[in-house]
Enzyme design. Structure first.
Site, mmCIF file in Angstrom:
data_model
loop_
_atom_site.group_PDB
_atom_site.id
_atom_site.type_symbol
_atom_site.label_atom_id
_atom_site.label_comp_id
_atom_site.label_asym_id
_atom_site.label_seq_id
_atom_site.Cartn_x
_atom_site.Cartn_y
_atom_site.Cartn_z
ATOM 1 N N ASP A 1 57.958 -39.461 13.026
ATOM 2 C CA ASP A 1 57.436 -38.249 12.408
ATOM 3 C C ASP A 1 57.773 -37.080 13.362
ATOM 4 O O ASP A 1 58.082 -37.324 14.536
ATOM 5 C CB ASP A 1 55.916 -38.445 12.257
ATOM 6 C CG ASP A 1 55.176 -37.180 11.933
ATOM 7 O OD1 ASP A 1 55.528 -36.556 10.936
ATOM 8 O OD2 ASP A 1 54.242 -36.828 12.700
ATOM 9 N N ASP B 1 51.504 -39.138 13.358
ATOM 10 C CA ASP B 1 50.157 -38.681 13.724
ATOM 11 C C ASP B 1 49.301 -38.276 12.546
ATOM 12 O O ASP B 1 48.134 -37.949 12.713
ATOM 13 C CB ASP B 1 50.270 -37.465 14.659
ATOM 14 C CG ASP B 1 50.715 -36.226 13.900
ATOM 15 O OD1 ASP B 1 51.656 -36.343 13.082
ATOM 16 O OD2 ASP B 1 50.119 -35.158 14.084
HETATM 17 O O1 LIG Z 1 55.289 -34.888 8.744
HETATM 18 P P1 LIG Z 1 55.264 -33.901 9.854
HETATM 19 O O2 LIG Z 1 56.576 -33.722 10.514
HETATM 20 O O3 LIG Z 1 54.171 -34.198 10.840
HETATM 21 O O4 LIG Z 1 54.891 -32.522 9.138
HETATM 22 C C1 LIG Z 1 53.587 -32.263 8.654
HETATM 23 C C2 LIG Z 1 53.347 -30.773 8.638
HETATM 24 O O5 LIG Z 1 53.703 -30.349 9.954
HETATM 25 C C3 LIG Z 1 53.698 -28.949 10.210
HETATM 26 O O6 LIG Z 1 52.361 -28.512 10.291
HETATM 27 C C4 LIG Z 1 51.646 -29.056 11.388
HETATM 28 O O7 LIG Z 1 52.260 -28.616 12.607
HETATM 29 C C5 LIG Z 1 52.218 -27.178 12.843
HETATM 30 C C6 LIG Z 1 52.978 -26.879 14.100
HETATM 31 O O8 LIG Z 1 52.491 -27.574 15.186
HETATM 32 C C7 LIG Z 1 50.747 -26.735 12.892
HETATM 33 O O9 LIG Z 1 50.676 -25.337 13.066
HETATM 34 C C8 LIG Z 1 50.044 -27.139 11.586
HETATM 35 O O10 LIG Z 1 48.680 -26.826 11.655
HETATM 36 C C9 LIG Z 1 50.207 -28.637 11.324
HETATM 37 O O11 LIG Z 1 49.673 -28.990 10.064
HETATM 38 C C10 LIG Z 1 54.496 -28.215 9.173
HETATM 39 O O12 LIG Z 1 54.397 -26.843 9.395
HETATM 40 C C11 LIG Z 1 54.071 -28.587 7.765
HETATM 41 O O13 LIG Z 1 54.914 -27.952 6.831
HETATM 42 C C12 LIG Z 1 54.231 -30.087 7.617
HETATM 43 O O14 LIG Z 1 53.845 -30.488 6.319
#
Ligand SMILES: O=P(O)(O)OC[C@H]1O[C@H](O[C@H]2O[C@H](CO)[C@@H](O)[C@H](O)[C@H]2O)[C@H](O)[C@@H](O)[C@@H]1O
Length: 460
Positions: free
Chosen positions: A192, A384
């Site tokens: 991920d 995560d």
């Molecule tokens: O599947 P992933 O690669 O873990 O993506 C899931 C989401 O990740 C991102 O959001 C998350 O990370 C951001 C940066 O650290 C944080 O600001 C946010 O609060 C988290 O939810 C991404 O921006 C999303 O679009 C993804 O769906």
């Protein structure tokens, strides 16, 4: 009263609750409360004590269950009412088994099937923010709160962490066991991105991966087929990772592409493309634009276009404004019954209703690599977030490889092992690479020796 019938009430200070959906099919009192403070709790008592009437709450977040097995354990011990029962909270259901002797299944063991001797609270009612069922805004906000560890009591946290780690040991501590289990098998790596390869930061556009992590993943891909599986759109996650030799599954697995550099693991990797939700593209784009407009009035809200899905971030939104934001999103989504809402880390995620997720992406990639029906494959998935649970579940079901959850706090999970943060992920990946190098060196040394022996035995 049968000593085997128990009820479970996930409850919040603000109320909450859900149906018990198993054998007894009885409804739980939605206003059951326990001592103060915000925090997910799971109450337990004899099934006979349940009030049979009460409003149904369509939602209880998965996070709301994250402490529940341990809490339940303590509560059960305190009450001294349960001597030979097994309590389990899986991603599919909360289950109370009546015959097993241990509280948790051992690592890598499949969760028991339901229902049979189990009381079950169905997943659908617990997990997703199902807009089509007319979820109340309060429930949405409860779930948004549940995704914030700041609402958890620190004393409960350290107690629970100690017990949790026993059942989801550190993948670093268990490294030898893990590599032994993978011996003679092809390891395939699934990673991920956010929270796994890069630390969680306030601004999603600045979630950069360190150069050291990039170098580690590059080495990893030299020895094992490696895929990045992310909720982000594929191009965006590629712009962060910048390794052309990897497989990428963006938009929660709805956009899969093979390595642009080609791959030694697959003849025609460059032409590998899978986009099972392509018909939803115009709709998702429309929703993105509408959400962008509608949420403008909520300071800190950020809408991200992930191509086949949309993220509405509330990490930087004042908690007092969460209800307002949830209402805005709900109003927009009412017009789109073909889209559904799930939740990640301080983010609402809108995506097509198709049955496709990170678990399906993992299966698709294994198949594309030629390992669909192969007993000698050892997939390792590190993630995560809630959406990674779909992949952990697939691994459990296949009985192959294992999942590693990246988390500092106890969470209900289908992963077998844990790592606390991206720096530990990097340490684990490095050890995998080093151990593979060592075993290859040993292998070549033995081969050379064997060749020399053959040469010596040949007549001059
Ligand atoms: O599947 P992933 O690669 O873990 O993506 C899931 C989401 O990740 C991102 O959001 C998350 O990370 C951001 C940066 O650290 C944080 O600001 C946010 O609060 C988290 O939810 C991404 O921006 C999303 O679009 C993804 O769906």
């Amino acid at each position: 009263m049968s000593p085997h019938h128990w009820w479970l009430v996930p409850s919040w200070r603000s109320g909450g609750g859900c149906y018990v959906d198993g054998e007894q099919r009885r409804q739980v009192d939605t206003n059951y409360q326990h001592g103060g403070g915000w925090g997910p709790r799971l109450e337990v008592g004899p099934l006979e004590d349940i009030e049979t009437e009460g409003p149904q709450s369509p939602l209880l977040s998965q996070e709301a269950l994250c402490f529940s097995p341990l809490f339940l354990h303590q509560r059960l011990k305190k009450e001294k009412k349960m001597t030979n029962q097994n309590v389990m909270v899986s991603d599919t259901a909360i289950t109370v088994a009546v015959s097993n002797s241990s509280l948790f299944p051992p690592v890598a063991q499949k969760p028991p099937a339901v229902p049979g001797n189990y009381i079950t609270i169905s997943k659908k009612k617990l997990q997703n923010l199902d807009i089509n069922c007319g979820a109340r805004i309060n429930s949405w906000v409860d779930s948004m709160r549940a995704s914030s560890p700041t609402h958890m009591k620190s004393s409960a946290l350290s107690d629970d962490l100690n017990s949790w780690i026993v059942h989801h040991p550190s993948a670093l501590d268990m490294f030898e066991e893990i590599t032994n289990a993978s011996k003679g098998k092809q390891i395939v790596m699934f990673l991920d991105y956010d929270g796994t390869l890069s630390p969680i930061v306030d601004d999603p556009d600045r979630a950069f991966m360190s150069d050291a992590m990039r170098a580690t993943v590059r080495k990893l891909a030299r020895y094992f087929p490696t895929a990045i599986v992310s909720g982000r759109c594929r191009d965006k996650v590629y712009s962060f990772v910048r390794l052309a030799e990897l497989y990428y599954a963006g938009s929660h697995g709805m956009d899969i592409k093979g390595p642009s550099k080609g791959s030694k693991y697959m003849k025609d990797a460059q032409s590998l493309l899978c986009q099972p939700a392509s018909e939803f593209l115009p709709m998702v784009d429309e929703v993105y634009k509408t959400l962008l407009e509608v949420t403008k009035s909520t300071p800190g809200a950020k809408v991200e276009n992930n191509k086949f899905c949309v993220s509405v971030h509330f990490r930087c939104v004042d908690e007092k404004k969460w209800t307002e934001l949830a209402q805005q999103v709900k109003t927009v989504l009412k017009e789109y019954p073909k889209l559904r809402l799930t939740q990640g880390r301080k983010v609402l995620e809108i995506r097509p209703t198709i049955k496709w997720d990170k678990g399906k992406a993992l299966e698709f990639l294994l198949e594309s690599l030629g390992y669909a029906n192969c007993a000698d494959v050892f997939p390792v998935y590190i993630g995560d977030d809630r959406t990674d649970e779909d992949a952990f579940k697939v691994l459990r079901k296949r009985g192959q490889g294992f999942g590693i959850l990246v988390s500092k706090i106890p969470k209900e999970t289908n992963a077998s092992y844990s790592l606390q943060e991206p720096s530990e992920v990097m340490a684990f990946l490095r050890r995998l690479v080093d151990s593979k190098k060592l075993s290859l060196r040993r292998h070549f040394r033995m081969r050379r020796r064997r060749l020399e022996e053959i040469k010596m035995s040949l007549p001059n």
